[in-house]
Design an enzyme around this catalytic site. Structure first.
Site, mmCIF file in Angstrom:
data_model
loop_
_atom_site.group_PDB
_atom_site.id
_atom_site.type_symbol
_atom_site.label_atom_id
_atom_site.label_comp_id
_atom_site.label_asym_id
_atom_site.label_seq_id
_atom_site.Cartn_x
_atom_site.Cartn_y
_atom_site.Cartn_z
ATOM 1 N N PHE A 239 -9.270 4.901 -9.528
ATOM 2 C CA PHE A 239 -8.312 5.970 -9.222
ATOM 3 C C PHE A 239 -7.596 6.457 -10.479
ATOM 4 O O PHE A 239 -6.530 5.951 -10.826
ATOM 5 C CB PHE A 239 -7.297 5.480 -8.189
ATOM 6 N N SER B 60 8.797 -7.540 -4.437
ATOM 7 C CA SER B 60 7.686 -6.905 -5.136
ATOM 8 C C SER B 60 8.192 -6.096 -6.324
ATOM 9 O O SER B 60 9.296 -5.535 -6.282
ATOM 10 C CB SER B 60 6.964 -5.975 -4.162
ATOM 11 N N LYS C 237 11.168 -3.880 1.104
ATOM 12 C CA LYS C 237 11.470 -4.895 0.086
ATOM 13 C C LYS C 237 12.859 -4.646 -0.514
ATOM 14 O O LYS C 237 13.631 -5.579 -0.721
ATOM 15 C CB LYS C 237 10.398 -4.885 -1.014
ATOM 16 N N ARG D 12 -4.741 7.999 -7.186
ATOM 17 C CA ARG D 12 -4.316 7.712 -5.815
ATOM 18 C C ARG D 12 -2.842 8.086 -5.698
ATOM 19 O O ARG D 12 -2.039 7.726 -6.566
ATOM 20 C CB ARG D 12 -4.513 6.223 -5.521
ATOM 21 N N GLU D 13 -2.524 8.773 -4.597
ATOM 22 C CA GLU D 13 -1.142 9.215 -4.405
ATOM 23 C C GLU D 13 -0.184 8.022 -4.406
ATOM 24 O O GLU D 13 -0.476 6.988 -3.797
ATOM 25 C CB GLU D 13 -1.030 9.970 -3.076
ATOM 26 N N TYR E 46 6.929 0.614 3.131
ATOM 27 C CA TYR E 46 6.691 -0.777 2.713
ATOM 28 C C TYR E 46 7.620 -1.147 1.551
ATOM 29 O O TYR E 46 8.324 -2.158 1.601
ATOM 30 C CB TYR E 46 5.216 -0.974 2.305
ATOM 31 N N ASN F 112 0.939 -8.277 -9.499
ATOM 32 C CA ASN F 112 -0.268 -8.149 -8.656
ATOM 33 C C ASN F 112 -0.965 -9.498 -8.467
ATOM 34 O O ASN F 112 -1.706 -9.929 -9.346
ATOM 35 C CB ASN F 112 -1.226 -7.135 -9.281
ATOM 36 N N LYS G 245 2.100 -5.489 4.847
ATOM 37 C CA LYS G 245 2.068 -5.235 3.398
ATOM 38 C C LYS G 245 1.147 -4.098 2.953
ATOM 39 O O LYS G 245 0.874 -3.975 1.762
ATOM 40 C CB LYS G 245 1.673 -6.518 2.682
HETATM 41 C C1 UD1 Z 1 -0.245 -2.187 -4.379
HETATM 42 C C2 UD1 Z 1 0.909 -1.486 -3.782
HETATM 43 C C3 UD1 Z 1 2.156 -2.278 -4.055
HETATM 44 C C4 UD1 Z 1 2.009 -3.647 -3.424
HETATM 45 C C5 UD1 Z 1 0.762 -4.318 -3.933
HETATM 46 C C6 UD1 Z 1 0.519 -5.555 -3.114
HETATM 47 C C7 UD1 Z 1 0.264 0.867 -3.800
HETATM 48 C C8 UD1 Z 1 0.548 2.208 -4.365
HETATM 49 N N1 UD1 Z 1 0.989 -0.132 -4.296
HETATM 50 O O1 UD1 Z 1 -0.022 -2.305 -5.779
HETATM 51 O O2 UD1 Z 1 3.278 -1.641 -3.513
HETATM 52 O O3 UD1 Z 1 3.131 -4.429 -3.710
HETATM 53 O O4 UD1 Z 1 -0.370 -3.476 -3.796
HETATM 54 O O5 UD1 Z 1 -0.675 -6.151 -3.423
HETATM 55 O O6 UD1 Z 1 -0.565 0.715 -2.936
HETATM 56 N N2 UD1 Z 1 -7.435 0.786 -7.897
HETATM 57 C C9 UD1 Z 1 -8.613 1.502 -8.105
HETATM 58 N N3 UD1 Z 1 -9.536 1.491 -7.104
HETATM 59 C C10 UD1 Z 1 -9.356 0.825 -5.914
HETATM 60 C C11 UD1 Z 1 -8.162 0.094 -5.719
HETATM 61 C C12 UD1 Z 1 -7.216 0.106 -6.737
HETATM 62 O O7 UD1 Z 1 -8.809 2.105 -9.145
HETATM 63 O O8 UD1 Z 1 -10.236 0.872 -5.061
HETATM 64 C C13 UD1 Z 1 -6.430 0.769 -8.971
HETATM 65 C C14 UD1 Z 1 -5.088 1.339 -8.539
HETATM 66 O O9 UD1 Z 1 -5.046 2.710 -8.749
HETATM 67 C C15 UD1 Z 1 -4.133 0.565 -9.466
HETATM 68 C C16 UD1 Z 1 -4.826 -0.786 -9.647
HETATM 69 O O10 UD1 Z 1 -6.192 -0.571 -9.316
HETATM 70 O O11 UD1 Z 1 -4.038 1.192 -10.697
HETATM 71 C C17 UD1 Z 1 -4.268 -1.876 -8.774
HETATM 72 O O12 UD1 Z 1 -4.259 -1.409 -7.433
HETATM 73 P P1 UD1 Z 1 -3.821 -2.342 -6.206
HETATM 74 O O13 UD1 Z 1 -4.581 -3.605 -6.240
HETATM 75 O O14 UD1 Z 1 -3.900 -1.517 -4.962
HETATM 76 O O15 UD1 Z 1 -2.322 -2.722 -6.532
HETATM 77 P P2 UD1 Z 1 -1.053 -1.761 -6.807
HETATM 78 O O16 UD1 Z 1 -1.344 -0.352 -6.512
HETATM 79 O O17 UD1 Z 1 -0.559 -2.073 -8.167
#
Ligand code: UD1
Length: 335
Positions: A218, A125, A154, A295-296, A150, A179, A85
């Site tokens: 990010f 997802s 799905k 983040r990309e 990934y 999430n 995942k």
């Molecule tokens: C991510 C996955 C998604 C997956 C899900 C599973 C990506 C692009 N997407 O979702 O496909 O189904 O996890 O749990 O990875 N953030 C920060 N700082 C951090 C980490 C996250 O600012 O250190 C922000 C991210 O930019 C985002 C939000 O927090 O806006 C949530 O991030 P995250 O928990 O990684 O979930 P998703 O990106 O929504």
């Protein structure tokens, strides 16, 4: 008593679902290869519910092992969590992701067909929607080209299940998670990220606990109320309960189509800064964070329209973001 196979049943969402299945009176058999969890989770499940689930350490890529399992075990339904995942890792190792996530799914469905078994619940997802054109996101929103292998697993997974349901008269539901966060109120099970967490909440709790120096936010230039990205954070126990609701829909033959899919979220969008503020409030800790670039592959905003899931599954979320973050923090403190 109906017997349900839970693959990946010792993982984060799987373990919470096993607990809710046992609470709802199902007998559970777990398959897990322990590649991203530990066997202690089994004992912790037992200590919550008082019921020791049957457990088989099986890698679902090993066809003969899966065949042998189904040759000797009759189940009334399958909830399939076992999968890789990590989005970033999937870009580096796409073949591993296709081999594991798609190969295992095909093997499972083949064995179900061969043994004339029915009722399949799939971990999907909200990533299938990409950046949706309209918010909140309904199940009618178009599927967008996947951003990562990934995400593609799905999408392809859902297609494989749909075609199998048509061909072999099986019934399945895909749950498109937003999430998932939090931990069980007993604080006996929760999320166990390996290495540096990629997801927001474990990164926040590890930073507050002093394991990480600082959280990087990010992107602060998104077209949202405070410039940070918006997501729909759902308590893992609420999410687990959606699986019981979906399973009961299939077992009670209430499904209207042989393949259905539902959004599983709270319906509420929360920005990264709002998550940080809420976490600070419930934990009483002030979090070190800095704004960095986007983040990309990240999207601006995603939150669910849960109208259809609420109605068809007779399910809705009960827990708040505060409760979820408080549970995640307690879980972190216990580690
Ligand atoms: C991510 C996955 C998604 C997956 C899900 C599973 C990506 C692009 N997407 O979702 O496909 O189904 O996890 O749990 O990875 N953030 C920060 N700082 C951090 C980490 C996250 O600012 O250190 C922000 C991210 O930019 C985002 C939000 O927090 O806006 C949530 O991030 P995250 O928990 O990684 O979930 P998703 O990106 O929504």
């Amino acid at each position: 008593m109906k017997k349900i196979l839970v693959t990946g049943g010792l993982g984060f969402i799987g373990s919470h679902t096993v607990v809710e299945l046992q609470h709802a009176g199902f007998e559970v058999v777990i398959i897990d290869d322990l590649s991203n969890t530990t066997i202690e989770v089994l004992e912790n499940i037992t200590s919550i519910t008082g019921i020791n689930p049957e457990f088989h350490q099986i890698d679902l890529r090993v066809k003969t092992a899966v065949q042998q399992f189904f040759d000797t075990t009759a189940v009334d339904g399958v909830i399939h969590f076992a999968a890789f995942k990590a989005v970033g890792e999937s870009v580096e190792k796409p073949l591993d992701y296709y081999e594991n996530n798609i190969g295992s799914l095909v093997t499972l469905l083949q064995e179900m067909k061969n043994h004339k078994l029915d009722h399949f619940i799939f971990s999907s997802s909200c990533t299938v929607y990409g950046q949706a054109d309209e918010l909140p996101i309904t199940e009618n929103a178009p599927i967008k080209a996947a951003e990562s292998p990934y995400g593609n697993t799905k999408q392809i997974g859902e297609a494989i299940i749909k075609e199998s349901c048509n061909a072999y008269a099986m019934n399945a539901i895909a749950l498109r998670y937003f999430n998932p966060i939090g931990a069980h109120e007993s604080i006996k099970i929760g999320e166990l990220p390996l290495g540096v967490p990629q997801n927001l909440i474990p990164f926040i709790t590890q930073t507050a606990a002093g394991i990480r120096e600082e959280l990087s936010v990010f992107g602060d230039d998104y077209p949202t109320s405070d410039g940070t990205a918006v997501r729909d954070y759902i308590h893992v126990v609420d999410l687990a309960k959606a699986h019981i609701a979906a399973l009961q829909r299939l077992l009670n033959k209430q499904n209207e189509n042989n393949f259905e899919y539902y959004n599983v979220g709270t319906g509420k969008g929360t920005s990264v800064l709002e998550v940080i503020k809420t976490f600070e409030k419930v934990s009483g800790k002030s979090l070190h964070y800095k704004m960095v670039g986007r983040r990309e592959g990240d999207i601006t905003a995603a939150y669910a329209d849960t109208t259809i899931a609420n109605k068809k599954l007779h399910w809705k979320t009960e827990k708040s973001l505060e409760e979820a973050l408080a549970a995640a923090w307690k879980w972190q403190l216990k580690q």
